[in-house]
Design a protein around this motif. Structure first.
Motif, PDB file in Angstrom:
ATOM      1  N   LYS A 227       0.848  -1.189   0.000  1.00 33.50           N
ATOM      2  CA  LYS A 227       0.000   0.000   0.000  1.00 33.50           C
ATOM      3  C   LYS A 227       0.886   1.242   0.000  1.00 33.50           C
ATOM      4  N   VAL A 228       0.381   2.300  -0.606  1.00 34.61           N
ATOM      5  CA  VAL A 228       1.115   3.563  -0.681  1.00 34.61           C
ATOM      6  C   VAL A 228       0.281   4.663  -0.046  1.00 34.61           C
ATOM      7  N   LEU A 229       0.923   5.449   0.816  1.00 37.31           N
ATOM      8  CA  LEU A 229       0.272   6.577   1.486  1.00 37.31           C
ATOM      9  C   LEU A 229       1.002   7.849   1.060  1.00 37.31           C
ATOM     10  N   TYR A 232       1.989  10.859   3.300  1.00 36.42           N
ATOM     11  CA  TYR A 232       3.043  10.666   4.302  1.00 36.42           C
ATOM     12  C   TYR A 232       4.361  10.194   3.681  1.00 36.42           C
ATOM     13  N   LYS A 233       4.422  10.156   2.346  1.00 42.64           N
ATOM     14  CA  LYS A 233       5.623   9.683   1.638  1.00 42.64           C
ATOM     15  C   LYS A 233       6.019   8.288   2.145  1.00 42.64           C
ATOM     16  N   THR A 234       4.999   7.478   2.363  1.00 40.10           N
ATOM     17  CA  THR A 234       5.190   6.186   3.033  1.00 40.10           C
ATOM     18  C   THR A 234       4.528   5.056   2.257  1.00 40.10           C
ATOM     19  N   SER A 235       5.138   3.891   2.325  1.00 40.14           N
ATOM     20  CA  SER A 235       4.531   2.668   1.801  1.00 40.14           C
ATOM     21  C   SER A 235       4.645   1.587   2.870  1.00 40.14           C
ATOM     22  N   TYR A 236       3.843   0.557   2.723  1.00 36.32           N
ATOM     23  CA  TYR A 236       3.983  -0.585   3.620  1.00 36.32           C
ATOM     24  C   TYR A 236       3.414  -1.818   2.946  1.00 36.32           C
ATOM     25  N   THR A 237       3.880  -2.966   3.388  1.00 41.19           N
ATOM     26  CA  THR A 237       3.318  -4.226   2.917  1.00 41.19           C
ATOM     27  C   THR A 237       3.272  -5.197   4.080  1.00 41.19           C
ATOM     28  N   SER A 238       2.602  -6.319   3.876  1.00 40.18           N
ATOM     29  CA  SER A 238       2.436  -7.279   4.968  1.00 40.18           C
ATOM     30  C   SER A 238       2.239  -8.680   4.418  1.00 40.18           C
ATOM     31  N   LEU A 239       2.548  -9.646   5.268  1.00 40.95           N
ATOM     32  CA  LEU A 239       2.268 -11.046   4.962  1.00 40.95           C
ATOM     33  C   LEU A 239       1.710 -11.709   6.218  1.00 40.95           C
ATOM     34  N   SER A 240       0.558 -12.314   6.085  1.00 40.89           N
ATOM     35  CA  SER A 240      -0.045 -13.022   7.212  1.00 40.89           C
ATOM     36  C   SER A 240       0.587 -14.401   7.344  1.00 40.89           C
ATOM     37  N   GLN A 241       0.391 -15.030   8.487  1.00 40.32           N
ATOM     38  CA  GLN A 241       0.889 -16.382   8.679  1.00 40.32           C
ATOM     39  C   GLN A 241       0.253 -17.339   7.668  1.00 40.32           C
ATOM     40  N   GLU A 242      -1.006 -17.123   7.386  1.00 41.19           N
ATOM     41  CA  GLU A 242      -1.703 -17.975   6.407  1.00 41.19           C
ATOM     42  C   GLU A 242      -1.064 -17.850   5.029  1.00 41.19           C
ATOM     43  N   GLU A 243      -0.728 -16.627   4.629  1.00 36.17           N
ATOM     44  CA  GLU A 243      -0.085 -16.434   3.333  1.00 36.17           C
ATOM     45  C   GLU A 243       1.293 -17.088   3.299  1.00 36.17           C
ATOM     46  N   LEU A 244       2.069 -16.915   4.363  1.00 37.58           N
ATOM     47  CA  LEU A 244       3.396 -17.528   4.430  1.00 37.58           C
ATOM     48  C   LEU A 244       3.290 -19.045   4.346  1.00 37.58           C
ATOM     49  N   ASN A 245       2.353 -19.603   5.079  1.00 34.43           N
ATOM     50  CA  ASN A 245       2.189 -21.057   5.080  1.00 34.43           C
ATOM     51  C   ASN A 245       1.766 -21.580   3.713  1.00 34.43           C
ATOM     52  N   SER A 246       0.945 -20.821   3.027  1.00 39.04           N
ATOM     53  CA  SER A 246       0.431 -21.278   1.726  1.00 39.04           C
ATOM     54  C   SER A 246       1.538 -21.414   0.688  1.00 39.04           C
ATOM     55  N   LYS A 325      -2.205   0.871  13.889  1.00 41.11           N
ATOM     56  CA  LYS A 325      -1.387   1.683  14.798  1.00 41.11           C
ATOM     57  C   LYS A 325      -0.293   2.403  14.013  1.00 41.11           C
ATOM     58  N   PHE A 326       0.340   1.673  13.113  1.00 41.44           N
ATOM     59  CA  PHE A 326       1.385   2.261  12.264  1.00 41.44           C
ATOM     60  C   PHE A 326       0.845   3.454  11.490  1.00 41.44           C
ATOM     61  N   ILE A 327      -0.298   3.287  10.853  1.00 42.58           N
ATOM     62  CA  ILE A 327      -0.890   4.371  10.060  1.00 42.58           C
ATOM     63  C   ILE A 327      -1.217   5.554  10.950  1.00 42.58           C
ATOM     64  N   ALA A 328      -1.718   5.285  12.158  1.00 41.47           N
ATOM     65  CA  ALA A 328      -2.085   6.362  13.078  1.00 41.47           C
ATOM     66  C   ALA A 328      -0.869   7.169  13.504  1.00 41.47           C
ATOM     67  N   THR A 329       0.297   6.532  13.636  1.00 40.33           N
ATOM     68  CA  THR A 329       1.502   7.260  14.054  1.00 40.33           C
ATOM     69  C   THR A 329       1.972   8.250  13.000  1.00 40.33           C
TER      70      THR A 329
END
Length: 336
Positions: A227-229, A232-246, A325-329
């Motif tokens: 995702k791009v914000l 805030y000149k910011t991006s972030y990404t994520s991987l859930s445990q389910e995605e990692l396991n798959s 929480k990250f986005i709120a900061t």
């Protein structure tokens, strides 16, 4: 290290000793390169060194010289604890607080009576070591080990094997020499390693062109999740445990993914969230460009730390809550 410390370390190493060398938990290229580089140096000096990692290191580092001799605390806790208790001297490399080894290993280390020597380049070192070589201006602990050996007057012992180990940590922690901590001295050290016969092309290929198909699929999913914000000149990404396991996730498969978040125009700050249900945490990696201090950010918000442009943190909340929480900061964070 100052001359008095070097003299003290030289005296400690004057007689044959049983020595344990420890990297941080979830060791990366710098942690493994520095510990194995020091391991070979101490072997040449006639000591009896053992590298003990808190947990398993990634398979893509298993080609490092003598990596097959590394002991793993979490796999053989009783036997390794015995080695630790019998050690005459303990080196801790690429970390500066004992908590970086994990709760169980930290408890064992705190009870040891043998002297510690710390070699590390992270901010705010602890005070557990008898001798401390701590300097945040260095881009890698591997480069610090090179200078440590030189300060002891033992540079003639640095051969192709040691150079191969130390080059590994320098190239990984410098982002292939593109991070600001890369100096002219860094390049001169690497030039010396090449002159000693290291195959820098082969090392780079083993580190960066040796991925499994699953690792590429995990990278693809992480990029899909990005995702791009812009505000805030910011991006972030994520991987859930389910995605990692798959995708049959293995240790090391997410290494370096966070860096892709800075590859976009006008993005100055990025984060990568990975869910680890076994440990009950969300592991977070932060990267930045310019003067934005992710070390301070990680310390303030996510119980972490590291360097100005590269740091880590953790959260015990859910993946979704951690991201929120990250986005709120960001609303209260100045990102230049």
């Amino acid at each position: 290290m100052n001359p008095d410390d070097i003299s003290g370390v030289r005296q400690l190493l004057a007689l044959t000793k049983k020595i344990v060398i420890i990297p941080h938990r979830n060791p990366d290229g710098d942690a493994m390169g520095s510990t194995l580089g020091l391991y070979h140096f101490l072997k040449y000096k006639g000591h009896e060194p053992v590298v003990i990692t808190p947990n398993e290191f990634p398979d893509f580092l298993a080609w490092l010289p003598s990596s097959e001799k590394v002991r793993v605390f979490e796999k053989e806790t009783e036997a390794v604890t015995k080695i630790l208790k019998e050690a005459d001297l303990i080196f801790t490399l690429d970390f500066n607080v004992l908590s970086r080894t994990g709760d169980q290993m930290e408890a064992v280390l705190k009870e040891l009576k043998s002297p510690f020597i710390m070699i590390d380049h992270h901010q705010k070192p602890g005070n557990y070591a008898a001798y401390t070589f701590s300097d945040t201006s260095y881009g890698s602990t591997c480069e610090m080990v090179y200078h440590f050996i030189n300060a002891l007057g033992e540079d003639s012992l640095i051969d192709k094997t040691i150079a191969t180990c130390l080059y590994t940590g320098i190239v990984t922690d410098s982002g292939s020499f593109r991070y600001p901590s890369t100096t002219g001295t860094t390049h001169r050290v690497v030039a010396e390693f090449i002159d000693k016969g290291i195959d820098n092309t082969a090392i780079h290929s083993l580190l960066f062109d040796n991925h499994s198909h699953n690792r590429i699929l995990i990278l693809a999913r992480a990029l899909q999740n990005m995702k791009v914000l812009p505000a805030y000149k910011t991006s972030y990404t994520s991987l859930s445990q389910e995605e990692l396991n798959s995708f049959g996730h293995a240790k090391g498969d997410t290494e370096g993914i966070v860096n892709y978040g800075l590859g976009m125009k006008d993005i100055m700050f990025t984060a990568f969230f990975t869910e680890n249900k076994d440990e009950g945490i969300i592991k977070i990696s932060f990267r930045s460009k310019g003067d934005f201090d992710v070390n301070q950010y990680a310390r303030e918000h996510f119980s972490g730390g590291g360097h100005i442009n590269a740091a880590g943190g953790k959260s015990t909340e859910s993946l979704e809550a951690t991201i929120q929480k990250f986005i709120a900061t960001l609303a209260h964070t100045k990102i230049d």
